[in-house]
Design an enzyme around this catalytic site. Structure first.
Site, PDB file in Angstrom:
ATOM      1  N   THR A  61       0.806  -1.220   0.000  1.00 48.08           N
ATOM      2  CA  THR A  61       0.000   0.000   0.000  1.00 48.08           C
ATOM      3  C   THR A  61       0.840   1.271   0.000  1.00 48.08           C
ATOM      4  OG1 THR A  61      -0.145  -0.135   2.409  1.00 48.08           O
ATOM      5  CG2 THR A  61      -1.930  -1.127   1.148  1.00 48.08           C
ATOM      6  N   CYS A  62       2.049   1.220   0.558  1.00 46.08           N
ATOM      7  CA  CYS A  62       2.863   2.436   0.584  1.00 46.08           C
ATOM      8  C   CYS A  62       3.379   2.807  -0.806  1.00 46.08           C
ATOM      9  CB  CYS A  62       4.018   2.282   1.561  1.00 46.08           C
ATOM     10  SG  CYS A  62       5.019   0.822   1.293  1.00 46.08           S
TER      11      CYS A  62
END
Length: 903
Positions: A869-870
């Protein structure tokens, strides 16, 4: 990302945040009303002609002016039987229906109800109460009278807290509740399915014992059956008597526990002066029995056959120990569950009829004076057979076999968390699809629940509710507990009436998201919202002071008024609120309160599209920052009931806190992956390397350029981190960053939410579903999504022309509905929100643009797609067919909420 550990240092917002608040909202004044009005929460309106003359919230109720009046009227000419005519009485026009037995010229006697009178009262905002005894942030200290009224609740809280501290330091000992044996037919069925067991094995007494063997209480080692998990009861037969034993919290299938049955009357009176520690047990087969039980570190029993797993009777081995004394027998009444049913056709009063209640066939006698079609209620004792199949799985429609789920705790009928894993003989990292696992392989992961594991250990919050100085605003204490101890009520009760039972909640939770949403909007909202005729709330707001007026209005409402119908009106805008005004109000309020410049919320370090609580909100709003969080919690709860949307996506851990879900180190990684990597690196260091870092139980934070040291535990600066206390250090770090860092703000947010929506109702949803309900399904432009996607790994050369990439977009475009597309976005980016300017400006954890990325990986690297997700990146294995890709992708998306181990 650096894998080397670093000293935990965090940055806080600059002082410009505090200065920018004045540009958003004028200074607030809460002291304009008299003390008497504030105590009652009401105030008379300033103008008698127009009771809605001042901004704020008004309670509107209807009262009667006097008793009903009886009139005699004559049916006018031309009125036929069954038709209506008008009668004038005083200043009222009353409609009367002519009976079929009457006609023109005849006299009727009618009863005219009293004329309703509307009464409006202006409500004064209530003040928050500090549960910890300290004021500030809009809270006032608890008065002596309220402290006294909370004594019983605080005693229970302190006792519960003491038990938590004891269980964290040593192996807990539990006392089973005595209960009569199950019905004989079910026992015989279990006995017929179970193989013959070895005779009880007596263990030699200790030679150092000075007590005679005949006087010493006999203890037995019991092997927990394969299908019994913590909190679930099972039966044992000891010396011709049957006992019901609950599985201790730190035990599980195959583990041995030591029990001490109560001695009979004859034994207790012979040569033993400790008669207080045992009670007589009758010879009847249904006499209540109790036994002392504690866990034992003996080796586990060998694997059993599948047929044996259906038995709930434990194996016995006689064991005697002079230091282990039997506890006093404490029989308790059985828990009762209320059921409601309609009398079927053909049943007369006094006649019995059969029905199924929670899978059990029962015989009910129709009460007198009850007719066919009427509802009747009856109570049944709650047994282990009734609740052992009640589980909230939070899984996909195929029923996977891993992750956290909720089950019923028989002792108090509350939902508790347990972690289910694969078969004990199966490999956790096997490539077997979770949908292929059958029920026989659904076993409790006892180690993950009791022993520390950086990958599996989970924790939850526990909210203890207390009375506040003002009856409209409760207060509470937020605690951090192991996930298995985070419980929630399993039924919805309002005004002493059960609206939903645990069986109802379990049945609804298993439905697809669309069906759950329909149930919530059409059924539950009708149960919670109060009809217009029983009172409603009118809000009069100024656009120039919208947030100030809204906070004063919402904080003046009681929990009952929060569930009444609302009508909004803006000053000098006579528009009728048919839904549009309310929708605009929710949008404007949440836009302003989630604005990072306001100082209450800040963007997540890993996802700029998600908001997290600003731990320094007190600097921006020193006198009332906690009031804003209680206000926002109430707004979010009301948005859920009114089907309104809020303008703000929260970080995943906050949705989990609202739902009471387990929090893991992965949630810390979602907010600050660099800090997570630093903690994880400590677990792989040897003792010398760890001690060379000179760490202690503190964290260092930066505030306006100055470094501040905060103790993670009392006197943390004096405690060095070693290999022996590393687990406590890691747990303290997780607790601080997930709870302690923002405890006051989070407490008020949860209290506000639960002021509107009972916590038990929320158990039907997972964190992804709650975000979709509150923020809505995004409008996704597939062409924009595909055009702004990057490709890496095995997809870098061919990009969108690669066959796996083609399959991926075909599945997303043609096979996924709006919900699944939004869940895919949540899975990869951490939120279902789409930037207003489209996918071309999708941001990463550092605030820079990081477009959606598909990276091709070998099939042997990952079995399922993996999200980062980052980086907004999805690692997609090179599948052999589109069907396999569709199945694996849906499984990964659906199970991402429950902590399923997919690799």
């Amino acid at each position: 990302m650096s894998s080397a550990p670093r000293s935990p240092t965090r940055s806080r917002p600059s002082s410009s945040v505090a200065q920018s608040r004045s540009a958003h909202s004028p200074n607030r004044s809460r002291g304009g009303s008299s003390a008497a009005s504030a105590a009652n929460g009401t105030s008379n309106a300033a103008s008698k002609k127009d009771p809605i003359s001042r901004p704020g919230a008004y309670s509107v109720t209807q009262t009667t002016s006097g008793p009903a009046q009886v009139l005699r009227v004559q049916v006018p000419q031309g009125v036929r039987p069954g038709s209506e005519f008008t009668v004038q009485h005083a200043r009222r026009s009353v409609r009367v229906r002519c009976p079929i037995t009457s006609g023109p010229g005849k006299t009727l006697q009618i009863t005219v109800p009293p004329e309703p009178i509307k009464e409006r009262k202006r409500l004064i905002a209530a003040k928050l109460t500090a549960a910890d005894g300290l004021g500030g942030g809009g809270c006032e200290e608890m008065t002596a009278e309220v402290v006294k009224s909370n004594e019983k609740r605080m005693e229970k809280y302190r006792e519960w807290q003491k038990q938590q501290q004891i269980s964290s330091k040593k192996e807990p000992q539990t006392t089973p509740t005595a209960a009569p044996p199950p019905p004989l037919p079910s026992i015989n069925e279990q006995a017929s399915k179970s193989p013959k067991r070895e005779p009880p094995k007596q263990i030699q007494n200790s030679p150092s014992s000075t007590t005679k063997s005949s006087d010493r209480p006999k203890a037995f080692l019991v092997t927990i059956p394969p299908d019994i998990h913590p909190g679930m009861p099972f039966t044992i037969d000891v010396q011709g008597k049957r006992y019901v034993i609950p599985c201790p919290p730190d035990a599980g299938p195959g583990k041995k526990v030591k029990i001490v049955p109560p001695r009979s009357r004859a034994n207790s009176s012979a040569g033993n002066n400790n008669n207080d520690s045992s009670t007589s047990v009758g010879n009847r087969s249904r006499a209540n029995s109790a036994a002392s039980v504690n866990t034992s570190n003996h080796s586990t029993a060998p694997n059993r056959s599948r047929a044996d797993s259906s038995s709930s009777t434990g194996d016995l081995e006689e064991f005697s120990e002079s230091s282990e004394m039997p506890i006093q027998q404490q029989p308790q009444p059985s828990k009762l569950q209320m059921f409601e049913v309609r009398v079927p056709a053909g049943v007369e009063p006094g006649q019995p009829f059969a029905l199924l209640a929670n899978g059990q066939r029962v015989l009910v006698t129709c009460p007198p004076n009850v007719q066919v079609g009427q509802k009747i209620r009856f109570n049944l004792p709650v047994t282990a057979q009734m609740v052992q199949n009640i589980q909230l799985q939070y899984e996909n429609e195929k029923g996977s076999a891993s992750g956290w789920c909720r089950t019923i705790r028989v002792s108090d009928l509350k939902f508790q968390w347990v972690r289910v894993t694969k078969h004990s003989g199966a490999n956790e990292d096997s490539d077997e699809s979770p949908s292929t696992l059958d029920e026989s392989r659904r076993l409790l992961d006892v180690n993950a629940m009791n022993d520390f594991s950086f990958r599996k250990s989970a924790y939850g919050r526990h909210l203890t509710l207390l009375k506040g100085n003002d009856a409209r605003l409760r207060t509470g204490i937020l605690s951090w507990v192991p996930a298995k101890d985070a419980t929630v009520d399993s039924k919805l009760v309002l005004h002493q009436k059960v609206l939903l039972s645990y069986a109802d909640i379990a049945a609804i939770q298993q439905k697809p998201f669309a069906d759950k949403l329909v149930w919530f909007e059409e059924s539950l909202s009708k149960l919670l919202l109060i009809p217009w005729e029983e009172g409603h709330v009118k809000m009069y707001l100024r656009r120039t002071y919208l947030l100030q007026d809204s906070v004063d209005a919402i904080m003046a409402l009681s929990r009952t008024q929060l569930r009444q119908r609302w009508r909004l009106e803006f000053v000098n805008e006579p528009a009728v609120d048919a839904g549009g005004v309310t929708r605009e109000w929710f949008q404007l309020i949440t836009e302003q309160i989630f604005d990072p410049n306001f100082g209450l919320w800040m963007s997540s370090a890993n996802n700029q599209a998600c908001s997290t609580i600003n731990p320094t909100s007190e600097i921006s709003c020193p006198s009332d920052h906690l009031i804003y969080f209680r206000f926002l919690g109430r707004m979010m709860g009301r948005a859920l009931l009114d089907r309104q949307l809020i303008h703000g996506h929260l970080v995943r851990s906050l949705y989990k806190h609202i739902l009471g879900w387990p929090i893991t180190f992965d949630d810390l990684a979602a907010q600050d992956e660099e800090y997570y990597n630093s903690l994880h690196a400590l677990t792989e260091m040897d003792e010398d390397t760890l001690e060379a870092l000179c760490l202690d139980f503190t964290v260092t934070e930066e505030l306006f350029g100055a470094h501040q040291t905060i103790d993670l535990v009392p006197n943390g600066a004096d405690i060095d981190v070693t290999k022996d206390n590393l687990v406590e250090y890691l747990e303290a770090n997780l607790r601080y960053h997930m709870l302690e860092h923002t405890r006051p703000q989070l407490t008020e947010l949860l209290l506000g939410f639960f002021d509107v929506v009972p916590e038990s109702v929320l158990t039907v949803f997972d964190s992804h579903e709650l975000e979709l309900i509150l923020c809505g399904l995004p409008t996704i432009d597939m062409e924009d999504w595909e055009a702004n996607t990057k490709y890496a790994g095995h997809f870098k050369d061919l990009e969108e022309k690669h066959k796996v990439v083609k399959w991926f977009w075909e599945v997303v475009r043609n096979d996924f509905d709006q919900e699944m597309k939004a869940r895919l976005l949540q899975f990869v980016t951490g939120t279902s929100g789409v930037p207003s300017r489209g996918f071309s400006v999708l941001q990463g954890n550092d605030g820079n643009i990081k477009k959606f990325c598909l990276q091709g990986v070998e099939g042997g690297v990952h079995t399922y797609p993996r999200a980062h997700t980052c980086f907004n990146r999805l690692d997609l294995p090179l599948y052999q067919g589109k069907g396999e890709l569709r199945s694996r992708l849906k499984t990964a998306i659906t199970l991402s909420a429950v902590g399923f181990d997919m690799d």
